[in-house]
Design a protein around this motif. Structure first.
Motif, mmCIF file in Angstrom:
data_model
loop_
_atom_site.group_PDB
_atom_site.id
_atom_site.type_symbol
_atom_site.label_atom_id
_atom_site.label_comp_id
_atom_site.label_asym_id
_atom_site.label_seq_id
_atom_site.Cartn_x
_atom_site.Cartn_y
_atom_site.Cartn_z
ATOM 1 N N ASP A 45 47.084 68.016 31.278
ATOM 2 C CA ASP A 45 47.925 68.726 30.314
ATOM 3 C C ASP A 45 49.403 68.469 30.585
ATOM 4 N N ALA A 46 49.770 68.465 31.879
ATOM 5 C CA ALA A 46 51.175 68.221 32.242
ATOM 6 C C ALA A 46 51.586 66.813 31.834
ATOM 7 N N LYS A 47 50.676 65.850 32.032
ATOM 8 C CA LYS A 47 50.982 64.474 31.637
ATOM 9 C C LYS A 47 51.188 64.400 30.124
ATOM 10 N N ASP A 48 50.311 65.082 29.384
ATOM 11 C CA ASP A 48 50.466 65.107 27.930
ATOM 12 C C ASP A 48 51.793 65.765 27.537
ATOM 13 N N LEU A 49 52.135 66.854 28.242
ATOM 14 C CA LEU A 49 53.402 67.531 27.947
ATOM 15 C C LEU A 49 54.585 66.635 28.281
ATOM 16 N N ASP A 50 54.496 65.913 29.399
ATOM 17 C CA ASP A 50 55.573 64.989 29.769
ATOM 18 C C ASP A 50 55.748 63.912 28.707
ATOM 19 N N GLN A 51 54.626 63.356 28.244
ATOM 20 C CA GLN A 51 54.696 62.315 27.213
ATOM 21 C C GLN A 51 55.295 62.877 25.932
ATOM 22 N N ALA A 52 54.922 64.102 25.589
ATOM 23 C CA ALA A 52 55.484 64.723 24.391
ATOM 24 C C ALA A 52 56.985 64.951 24.560
ATOM 25 N N ALA A 53 57.380 65.400 25.741
ATOM 26 C CA ALA A 53 58.811 65.634 25.994
ATOM 27 C C ALA A 53 59.592 64.327 25.905
ATOM 28 N N VAL A 54 59.032 63.260 26.473
ATOM 29 C CA VAL A 54 59.695 61.955 26.420
ATOM 30 C C VAL A 54 59.854 61.509 24.970
ATOM 31 N N LYS A 55 58.825 61.696 24.173
ATOM 32 C CA LYS A 55 58.875 61.303 22.767
ATOM 33 C C LYS A 55 59.956 62.095 22.025
ATOM 34 N N ILE A 56 59.996 63.399 22.267
ATOM 35 C CA ILE A 56 60.997 64.245 21.597
ATOM 36 C C ILE A 56 62.403 63.824 22.016
ATOM 37 N N GLN A 57 62.599 63.587 23.322
ATOM 38 C CA GLN A 57 63.915 63.171 23.801
ATOM 39 C C GLN A 57 64.305 61.827 23.209
ATOM 40 N N SER A 58 63.357 60.926 23.121
ATOM 41 C CA SER A 58 63.624 59.606 22.569
ATOM 42 C C SER A 58 64.046 59.711 21.100
ATOM 43 N N MET A 59 63.339 60.533 20.361
ATOM 44 C CA MET A 59 63.681 60.700 18.949
ATOM 45 C C MET A 59 65.072 61.325 18.800
ATOM 46 N N ALA A 60 65.388 62.295 19.660
ATOM 47 C CA ALA A 60 66.696 62.948 19.588
ATOM 48 C C ALA A 60 67.811 61.953 19.923
ATOM 49 N N ARG A 61 67.587 61.125 20.974
ATOM 50 C CA ARG A 61 68.609 60.128 21.337
ATOM 51 C C ARG A 61 68.781 59.107 20.211
ATOM 52 N N GLY A 62 67.682 58.710 19.584
ATOM 53 C CA GLY A 62 67.762 57.751 18.481
ATOM 54 C C GLY A 62 68.552 58.316 17.313
ATOM 55 N N LYS A 63 68.274 59.565 16.984
ATOM 56 C CA LYS A 63 68.996 60.207 15.873
ATOM 57 C C LYS A 63 70.489 60.293 16.190
ATOM 58 N N HIS A 98 76.534 55.467 15.252
ATOM 59 C CA HIS A 98 76.701 54.139 14.669
ATOM 60 C C HIS A 98 77.251 54.266 13.252
ATOM 61 N N LYS A 99 76.703 55.214 12.505
ATOM 62 C CA LYS A 99 77.168 55.428 11.131
ATOM 63 C C LYS A 99 78.643 55.825 11.136
ATOM 64 N N ASP A 100 79.023 56.703 12.072
ATOM 65 C CA ASP A 100 80.430 57.121 12.172
ATOM 66 C C ASP A 100 81.326 55.945 12.539
ATOM 67 N N ARG A 101 80.866 55.094 13.488
ATOM 68 C CA ARG A 101 81.662 53.920 13.873
ATOM 69 C C ARG A 101 81.831 52.973 12.690
ATOM 70 N N GLU A 102 80.775 52.768 11.931
ATOM 71 C CA GLU A 102 80.851 51.882 10.764
ATOM 72 C C GLU A 102 81.807 52.452 9.723
ATOM 73 N N ALA A 103 81.793 53.773 9.554
ATOM 74 C CA ALA A 103 82.691 54.401 8.580
ATOM 75 C C ALA A 103 84.149 54.210 8.998
ATOM 76 N N LYS A 104 84.408 54.249 10.307
ATOM 77 C CA LYS A 104 85.783 54.051 10.782
ATOM 78 C C LYS A 104 86.224 52.606 10.608
ATOM 79 N N LYS A 105 85.283 51.665 10.677
ATOM 80 C CA LYS A 105 85.621 50.242 10.546
ATOM 81 C C LYS A 105 86.066 49.900 9.133
ATOM 82 N N GLN A 106 85.528 50.577 8.147
ATOM 83 C CA GLN A 106 85.849 50.248 6.758
ATOM 84 C C GLN A 106 87.311 50.564 6.491
ATOM 85 N N VAL A 107 87.999 49.584 5.978
ATOM 86 C CA VAL A 107 89.414 49.730 5.668
ATOM 87 C C VAL A 107 89.531 50.324 4.275
ATOM 88 N N PRO A 108 90.356 51.308 4.121
ATOM 89 C CA PRO A 108 90.513 51.876 2.781
ATOM 90 C C PRO A 108 91.126 50.834 1.847
#
Length: 141
Positions: free
Chosen positions: A56-74, A80-90
């Motif tokens: 169960d702990a291993k399953d919980l660890d894997q779930a936690a890793v997945k959640i953390q990975s998704m949060a870091r990706g988001k 990245h979107k903010d950096r791209e918005a700053k690059k665009q010249v008005p």
């Protein structure tokens, strides 16, 4: 009672106590055996629970890793979107664009005039050098 009778009575009593001692030892051994078997069963049950908890702990660890990975990706996609918005010249106004083109043309014209002047000066210096140099003997003959 005679001494022999007393000894015999003591021996009989000792035999009785000896049998009682043997019985007590037997009862204690059985009690300890039952206690040890219960403890072993309890340990085995705990091991089973521990193995399940580990799964169960291993399953919980894997779930936690997945959640953390998704949060870091988001978070990274947002950054990245903010950096791209700053690059665009008005967009630049047409007047600013025209002024920038005029400045570029003026700079090119100044550079062209400076290069022409430099080349003419070098040419004149070469001409003066050639006329100042006397002819070699081979050219005189």
């Amino acid at each position: 009672l005679s001494e022999a009778e007393q000894v015999a009575a003591e021996m009989a009593a000792n035999d009785a106590f000896s049998n009682l001692d043997k019985a007590a030892v037997k009862i204690q051994a059985m009690a300890r055996g039952n206690k040890d078997r219960k403890q072993n069963k309890k340990r085995e049950d705990q091991k089973q629970v521990t193995v399940q908890e580990a799964k169960d702990a291993k399953d919980l660890d894997q779930a936690a890793v997945k959640i953390q990975s998704m949060a870091r990706g988001k978070k990274e996609r947002k950054q990245h979107k903010d950096r791209e918005a700053k690059k665009q010249v008005p967009p630049v106004s047409t007047q600013e664009t025209k002024d920038a083109k005029d400045l570029d043309r003026a700079a090119v014209k100044i550079q062209s005039l400076a290069r022409g002047k430099k080349t003419r000066k070098q040419y004149t210096e070469r001409q003066a050098k050639q006329t100042a140099t006397p002819l070699s003997e081979a050219e005189q003959v």
